[in-house]
Design a protein around this motif. Structure first.
Motif, PDB file in Angstrom:
ATOM      1  N   UNK A  59       0.700  -1.034  -0.122  1.00  0.00           N
ATOM      2  CA  UNK A  59       0.014   0.093  -0.074  1.00  0.00           C
ATOM      3  C   UNK A  59       0.884   1.318  -0.102  1.00  0.00           C
ATOM      4  N   UNK A  60       2.191   1.015  -0.009  1.00  0.00           N
ATOM      5  CA  UNK A  60       2.926   2.384  -0.092  1.00  0.00           C
ATOM      6  C   UNK A  60       3.473   2.484  -1.663  1.00  0.00           C
ATOM      7  N   UNK A  61       3.741   3.933  -1.754  1.00  0.00           N
ATOM      8  CA  UNK A  61       4.077   4.038  -3.150  1.00  0.00           C
ATOM      9  C   UNK A  61       5.703   3.921  -3.011  1.00  0.00           C
ATOM     10  N   UNK A  62       6.177   4.100  -4.399  1.00  0.00           N
ATOM     11  CA  UNK A  62       7.724   4.136  -4.354  1.00  0.00           C
ATOM     12  C   UNK A  62       8.140   5.233  -4.035  1.00  0.00           C
ATOM     13  N   UNK A  63       9.544   5.418  -3.406  1.00  0.00           N
ATOM     14  CA  UNK A  63       9.975   6.505  -2.513  1.00  0.00           C
ATOM     15  C   UNK A  63       9.933   7.831  -3.277  1.00  0.00           C
ATOM     16  N   UNK A  64      10.358   7.695  -4.839  1.00  0.00           N
ATOM     17  CA  UNK A  64      10.695   8.949  -5.522  1.00  0.00           C
ATOM     18  C   UNK A  64       9.333   9.554  -5.800  1.00  0.00           C
ATOM     19  N   UNK A  65       8.181   8.925  -5.515  1.00  0.00           N
ATOM     20  CA  UNK A  65       6.929   9.291  -5.878  1.00  0.00           C
ATOM     21  C   UNK A  65       6.273   9.896  -4.698  1.00  0.00           C
ATOM     22  N   UNK A  66       6.751   9.485  -3.641  1.00  0.00           N
ATOM     23  CA  UNK A  66       5.888   9.425  -2.297  1.00  0.00           C
ATOM     24  C   UNK A  66       4.915  10.617  -2.338  1.00  0.00           C
ATOM     25  N   UNK A  67       5.432  11.780  -2.107  1.00  0.00           N
ATOM     26  CA  UNK A  67       4.550  12.882  -1.890  1.00  0.00           C
ATOM     27  C   UNK A  67       3.561  13.125  -3.138  1.00  0.00           C
ATOM     28  N   UNK A  68       3.954  13.034  -4.145  1.00  0.00           N
ATOM     29  CA  UNK A  68       3.016  13.346  -5.280  1.00  0.00           C
ATOM     30  C   UNK A  68       1.993  12.357  -5.115  1.00  0.00           C
ATOM     31  N   UNK A  69       2.160  11.148  -5.307  1.00  0.00           N
ATOM     32  CA  UNK A  69       1.228  10.240  -5.359  1.00  0.00           C
ATOM     33  C   UNK A  69       0.276   9.968  -4.095  1.00  0.00           C
ATOM     34  N   UNK A  70       0.705  10.269  -3.020  1.00  0.00           N
ATOM     35  CA  UNK A  70      -0.235  10.448  -1.928  1.00  0.00           C
ATOM     36  C   UNK A  70      -1.186  11.428  -1.989  1.00  0.00           C
ATOM     37  N   UNK A  71      -0.614  12.717  -2.433  1.00  0.00           N
ATOM     38  CA  UNK A  71      -1.478  13.759  -2.506  1.00  0.00           C
ATOM     39  C   UNK A  71      -2.749  13.492  -3.718  1.00  0.00           C
ATOM     40  N   UNK A  72      -2.309  13.059  -4.595  1.00  0.00           N
ATOM     41  CA  UNK A  72      -3.171  12.493  -5.724  1.00  0.00           C
ATOM     42  C   UNK A  72      -4.266  11.984  -5.180  1.00  0.00           C
ATOM     43  N   UNK A  73      -3.753  10.720  -4.342  1.00  0.00           N
ATOM     44  CA  UNK A  73      -4.805   9.706  -3.825  1.00  0.00           C
ATOM     45  C   UNK A  73      -5.468  10.399  -2.859  1.00  0.00           C
ATOM     46  N   UNK A  74      -5.190  11.079  -1.997  1.00  0.00           N
ATOM     47  CA  UNK A  74      -5.877  11.838  -0.948  1.00  0.00           C
ATOM     48  C   UNK A  74      -7.102  12.636  -1.621  1.00  0.00           C
ATOM     49  N   UNK A  75      -6.616  13.232  -2.747  1.00  0.00           N
ATOM     50  CA  UNK A  75      -7.334  14.387  -3.482  1.00  0.00           C
ATOM     51  C   UNK A  75      -8.707  13.656  -3.954  1.00  0.00           C
ATOM     52  N   UNK A  76      -8.567  12.300  -4.452  1.00  0.00           N
ATOM     53  CA  UNK A  76      -9.802  11.593  -4.689  1.00  0.00           C
ATOM     54  C   UNK A  76     -10.475  10.935  -3.820  1.00  0.00           C
ATOM     55  N   UNK A  77     -10.177  11.175  -2.339  1.00  0.00           N
ATOM     56  CA  UNK A  77     -10.852  10.415  -1.291  1.00  0.00           C
ATOM     57  C   UNK A  77     -10.490   8.810  -1.363  1.00  0.00           C
ATOM     58  N   UNK A  78      -9.552   8.561  -1.678  1.00  0.00           N
ATOM     59  CA  UNK A  78      -8.894   7.082  -1.452  1.00  0.00           C
ATOM     60  C   UNK A  78      -8.700   6.743  -0.082  1.00  0.00           C
ATOM     61  N   UNK A  80      -7.210   5.874   3.241  1.00  0.00           N
ATOM     62  CA  UNK A  80      -5.709   5.808   3.652  1.00  0.00           C
ATOM     63  C   UNK A  80      -5.786   5.247   5.005  1.00  0.00           C
ATOM     64  N   UNK A  81      -4.502   4.415   5.070  1.00  0.00           N
ATOM     65  CA  UNK A  81      -3.979   3.954   6.445  1.00  0.00           C
ATOM     66  C   UNK A  81      -3.713   5.022   7.555  1.00  0.00           C
ATOM     67  N   UNK A  82      -4.016   4.550   8.715  1.00  0.00           N
ATOM     68  CA  UNK A  82      -3.559   5.582   9.771  1.00  0.00           C
ATOM     69  C   UNK A  82      -2.227   6.445   9.516  1.00  0.00           C
ATOM     70  N   UNK A  83      -1.844   7.628   9.760  1.00  0.00           N
ATOM     71  CA  UNK A  83      -0.582   8.398   9.459  1.00  0.00           C
ATOM     72  C   UNK A  83      -0.652   8.867   7.850  1.00  0.00           C
ATOM     73  N   UNK A  84      -1.598   8.079   7.028  1.00  0.00           N
ATOM     74  CA  UNK A  84      -1.755   8.660   5.736  1.00  0.00           C
ATOM     75  C   UNK A  84      -0.435   8.373   4.816  1.00  0.00           C
TER      76      UNK A  84
END
Length: 111
Positions: A59-78, A80-84
């Motif tokens: 469920x984690x993104x690859x390191x080099x994409x971490x910030x961008x990918x999590x932001x996009x996922x959050x933005x569409x209401x995916x 998330x596990x605790x601590x995001x």
DNA sequence: ACCTTGACCACAA
DNA sequence: CTTGTGGCCAAGG
């Protein structure tokens, strides 16, 4: 365009907003040899598809994409596990079945 | 043909 | 939590 590339992109393109798939899931659905190949395809030709809906098996993104990918996922209401820092795969994983379920499970233990 | 790299995975210690 | 190991395979040099 290679056959494999086309199949992988086709699968990724079908993942609904708020849902995700692991590299392994995509590999299986697209009949890719291994999950690594899915990564290779997205690395090279991922621009046109929702690549951010593909994550590692935990469920984690690859390191080099971490910030961008999590932001996009959050933005569409995916979900998330605790601590995001990761996606809640149990609830967010897309089952490629006819009439897929809601992105958000009505958790009985709501926060 | 050989070697290295890479948006991976599972399991063990 | 952290390594390491073995498996996987396409691409590029």
């Amino acid at each position: 365009m290679d056959e494999l590339v086309a199949r992988v992109l086709a699968v990724v393109d079908k993942i609904p907003p708020g849902r995700v798939l692991s590299y392994g899931d995509v590999a299986a659905l697209a009949s890719a040899p291994t999950p690594r190949d899915v990564g290779q395809v997205l690395l090279r030709h991922g621009e046109g598809v929702p690549w951010w809906r593909v994550l590692r098996a935990d469920g984690t993104p690859p390191e080099h994409l971490r910030e961008r990918q999590l932001a996009l996922l959050r933005a569409e209401g995916t979900p998330m596990a605790p601590y995001g820092a990761a996606v809640d795969l149990v609830h967010a994983r897309w089952e490629a079945a006819p009439g897929d379920a809601d992105p958000r499970q009505p958790s009985l233990f709501d926060d």
